[in-house]
Design a protein around this motif. Structure first.
Motif, mmCIF file in Angstrom:
data_model
loop_
_atom_site.group_PDB
_atom_site.id
_atom_site.type_symbol
_atom_site.label_atom_id
_atom_site.label_comp_id
_atom_site.label_asym_id
_atom_site.label_seq_id
_atom_site.Cartn_x
_atom_site.Cartn_y
_atom_site.Cartn_z
ATOM 1 N N VAL A 90 8.657 1.243 4.154
ATOM 2 C CA VAL A 90 9.439 1.505 2.940
ATOM 3 C C VAL A 90 8.547 1.493 1.704
ATOM 4 O O VAL A 90 8.807 2.208 0.732
ATOM 5 C CB VAL A 90 10.613 0.519 2.771
ATOM 6 N N VAL A 91 7.488 0.692 1.728
ATOM 7 C CA VAL A 91 6.548 0.696 0.601
ATOM 8 C C VAL A 91 5.832 2.050 0.530
ATOM 9 O O VAL A 91 5.731 2.665 -0.535
ATOM 10 C CB VAL A 91 5.536 -0.461 0.728
ATOM 11 N N ALA A 92 5.352 2.530 1.674
ATOM 12 C CA ALA A 92 4.650 3.815 1.712
ATOM 13 C C ALA A 92 5.556 4.967 1.288
ATOM 14 O O ALA A 92 5.087 5.961 0.732
ATOM 15 C CB ALA A 92 4.114 4.067 3.123
ATOM 16 N N GLU A 93 6.848 4.828 1.519
ATOM 17 C CA GLU A 93 7.792 5.903 1.200
ATOM 18 C C GLU A 93 8.240 5.907 -0.261
ATOM 19 O O GLU A 93 8.661 6.946 -0.762
ATOM 20 C CB GLU A 93 9.021 5.779 2.099
ATOM 21 N N HIS A 94 8.159 4.750 -0.947
ATOM 22 C CA HIS A 94 8.794 4.652 -2.266
ATOM 23 C C HIS A 94 7.852 4.385 -3.437
ATOM 24 O O HIS A 94 8.214 4.681 -4.581
ATOM 25 C CB HIS A 94 9.862 3.561 -2.245
ATOM 26 N N PHE A 95 6.693 3.807 -3.184
ATOM 27 C CA PHE A 95 5.840 3.410 -4.301
ATOM 28 C C PHE A 95 4.705 4.411 -4.547
ATOM 29 O O PHE A 95 4.276 5.119 -3.646
ATOM 30 C CB PHE A 95 5.263 2.008 -4.048
ATOM 31 N N HIS A 96 4.237 4.421 -5.796
ATOM 32 C CA HIS A 96 3.087 5.257 -6.168
ATOM 33 C C HIS A 96 1.766 4.509 -5.976
ATOM 34 O O HIS A 96 0.740 5.119 -5.711
ATOM 35 C CB HIS A 96 3.199 5.685 -7.636
ATOM 36 N N TRP A 97 1.821 3.197 -6.173
ATOM 37 C CA TRP A 97 0.637 2.342 -6.063
ATOM 38 C C TRP A 97 0.973 1.107 -5.235
ATOM 39 O O TRP A 97 2.094 0.588 -5.325
ATOM 40 C CB TRP A 97 0.190 1.829 -7.438
ATOM 41 N N VAL A 98 -0.017 0.616 -4.486
ATOM 42 C CA VAL A 98 0.056 -0.707 -3.869
ATOM 43 C C VAL A 98 -1.217 -1.446 -4.270
ATOM 44 O O VAL A 98 -2.318 -1.032 -3.924
ATOM 45 C CB VAL A 98 0.156 -0.633 -2.335
ATOM 46 N N GLN A 99 -1.047 -2.538 -5.023
ATOM 47 C CA GLN A 99 -2.214 -3.269 -5.526
ATOM 48 C C GLN A 99 -2.564 -4.487 -4.665
ATOM 49 O O GLN A 99 -3.535 -5.196 -4.973
ATOM 50 C CB GLN A 99 -1.958 -3.734 -6.956
ATOM 51 N N SER A 100 -1.788 -4.732 -3.616
ATOM 52 C CA SER A 100 -1.934 -5.980 -2.868
ATOM 53 C C SER A 100 -2.410 -5.760 -1.435
ATOM 54 O O SER A 100 -2.052 -6.516 -0.536
ATOM 55 C CB SER A 100 -0.600 -6.729 -2.868
ATOM 56 N N VAL A 101 -3.225 -4.745 -1.209
ATOM 57 C CA VAL A 101 -3.769 -4.497 0.129
ATOM 58 C C VAL A 101 -4.882 -5.511 0.387
ATOM 59 O O VAL A 101 -5.845 -5.594 -0.381
ATOM 60 C CB VAL A 101 -4.307 -3.057 0.249
ATOM 61 N N ASP A 102 -4.739 -6.292 1.462
ATOM 62 C CA ASP A 102 -5.721 -7.343 1.713
ATOM 63 C C ASP A 102 -6.210 -7.387 3.159
ATOM 64 O O ASP A 102 -6.934 -8.309 3.534
ATOM 65 C CB ASP A 102 -5.165 -8.716 1.304
ATOM 66 N N ARG A 103 -5.823 -6.402 3.976
ATOM 67 C CA ARG A 103 -6.312 -6.367 5.355
ATOM 68 C C ARG A 103 -6.150 -4.964 5.929
ATOM 69 O O ARG A 103 -5.311 -4.179 5.480
ATOM 70 C CB ARG A 103 -5.612 -7.395 6.231
ATOM 71 N N GLU A 104 -6.976 -4.677 6.934
ATOM 72 C CA GLU A 104 -6.987 -3.345 7.528
ATOM 73 C C GLU A 104 -5.649 -2.966 8.128
ATOM 74 O O GLU A 104 -5.225 -1.808 8.026
ATOM 75 C CB GLU A 104 -8.072 -3.261 8.610
ATOM 76 N N LYS A 105 -4.966 -3.899 8.763
ATOM 77 C CA LYS A 105 -3.692 -3.581 9.418
ATOM 78 C C LYS A 105 -2.691 -2.994 8.425
ATOM 79 O O LYS A 105 -2.032 -1.991 8.711
ATOM 80 C CB LYS A 105 -3.106 -4.829 10.075
ATOM 81 N N VAL A 106 -2.579 -3.607 7.265
ATOM 82 C CA VAL A 106 -1.652 -3.114 6.248
ATOM 83 C C VAL A 106 -2.112 -1.754 5.721
ATOM 84 O O VAL A 106 -1.311 -0.829 5.551
ATOM 85 C CB VAL A 106 -1.511 -4.136 5.103
ATOM 86 N N ALA A 107 -3.402 -1.618 5.474
ATOM 87 C CA ALA A 107 -3.926 -0.340 4.988
ATOM 88 C C ALA A 107 -3.658 0.776 5.996
ATOM 89 O O ALA A 107 -3.235 1.879 5.634
ATOM 90 C CB ALA A 107 -5.421 -0.452 4.703
ATOM 91 N N ARG A 108 -3.894 0.504 7.263
ATOM 92 C CA ARG A 108 -3.684 1.517 8.307
ATOM 93 C C ARG A 108 -2.214 1.934 8.376
ATOM 94 O O ARG A 108 -1.900 3.120 8.460
ATOM 95 C CB ARG A 108 -4.138 0.984 9.663
ATOM 96 N N ARG A 109 -1.333 0.952 8.319
ATOM 97 C CA ARG A 109 0.100 1.270 8.406
ATOM 98 C C ARG A 109 0.570 2.046 7.169
ATOM 99 O O ARG A 109 1.365 2.980 7.277
ATOM 100 C CB ARG A 109 0.907 -0.012 8.598
#
Length: 228
Positions: A90-109
């Motif tokens: 839902v974050v990838a679908e709705h936001f323009h920016w994500v400032q809280s990426v802190d690990r590869e798993k989240v970045a990949r998803r």
């Protein structure tokens, strides 16, 4: 009591003063209004005062606000809170920016779940600059690996670093922390084409952050008042 519009103007004046005091153009620092826990009516009031960039900390609350205000097509939404891997879609679908990426798993998803019809998702790596156990973020020694991983993802655009320095530091601690952040930011800014954001500084430490190179300050209380 000041209106939200008056508080935004005060924040912008503070940005101008802090930037010009170190010979930086005021437009080199962006104001991100942190609207977490605040009603949509407050966001609309800020929007009518000219504010366009808003940040949310909680995924479900943020998504609901994005959906409710979808008719305001020039809004720019930033997720600045921790993201569980089951909330990345839902974050990838709705936001323009994500400032809280802190690990590869989240970045990949986030990359894999970013819809094809949307532009690349702007991301900042959250850096735990003071190595505090209570805070999210990568340690400085892990930063380079995550930078390289995000750069390899087609639907992510690595824009910079976000950090939340230690609360109530001494002047020496604050100077050391902000200096380390600026050094890391400068290193990647020189070598990566889109790396243009150092997101640091909140209501309590905005001036010091701007004097030490911040390009984006995250202001909540000074705009919307204290949270209930």
């Amino acid at each position: 009591m000041q209106t939200i519009a008056e508080r935004i103007n005060s924040a912008l004046e503070g940005i101008t003063q802090a930037a010009t005091s170190v010979h930086r153009p005021p437009n080199s620092v962006k104001l991100l209004a942190v609207s977490k826990t605040k009603p949509v009516s407050d966001i609309i009031e800020a929007y009518e005062a000219g504010q366009r960039m808003f940040a949310e900390n909680y995924v479900q609350e943020g998504v609901e606000k994005v959906q409710e205000l979808a008719h305001l097509t020039d809004l720019e939404w930033h997720m600045i809170g921790p993201i569980q891997s089951n909330k990345t879609k839902v974050v990838a679908e709705h936001f323009h920016w994500v400032q809280s990426v802190d690990r590869e798993k989240v970045a990949r998803r986030l990359n894999d779940q970013r819809p094809d019809n949307l532009p690349a998702l702007n991301v900042c790596i959250q850096l735990n600059i003071d190595d505090e156990d209570s805070k999210s973020g990568v340690k400085s020694g892990e930063l380079d690996g995550l930078v390289q991983f995000i750069e390899s993802q087609e639907k992510l655009c690595l824009r910079g670093i976000m950090a939340i320095p230690k609360a109530n530091p001494s002047e020496e601690e604050q100077a050391l922390t902000l200096g380390k952040l600026k050094e890391l930011y400068d290193h990647y800014h020189k070598s990566l084409a889109n790396f243009d954001t150092l997101s640091v500084g909140m209501s309590s430490d905005m001036n010091a952050a701007i004097k030490n190179g911040s390009t984006m300050v995250r202001i909540g209380t000074a705009i919307f008042g204290k949270r209930g």
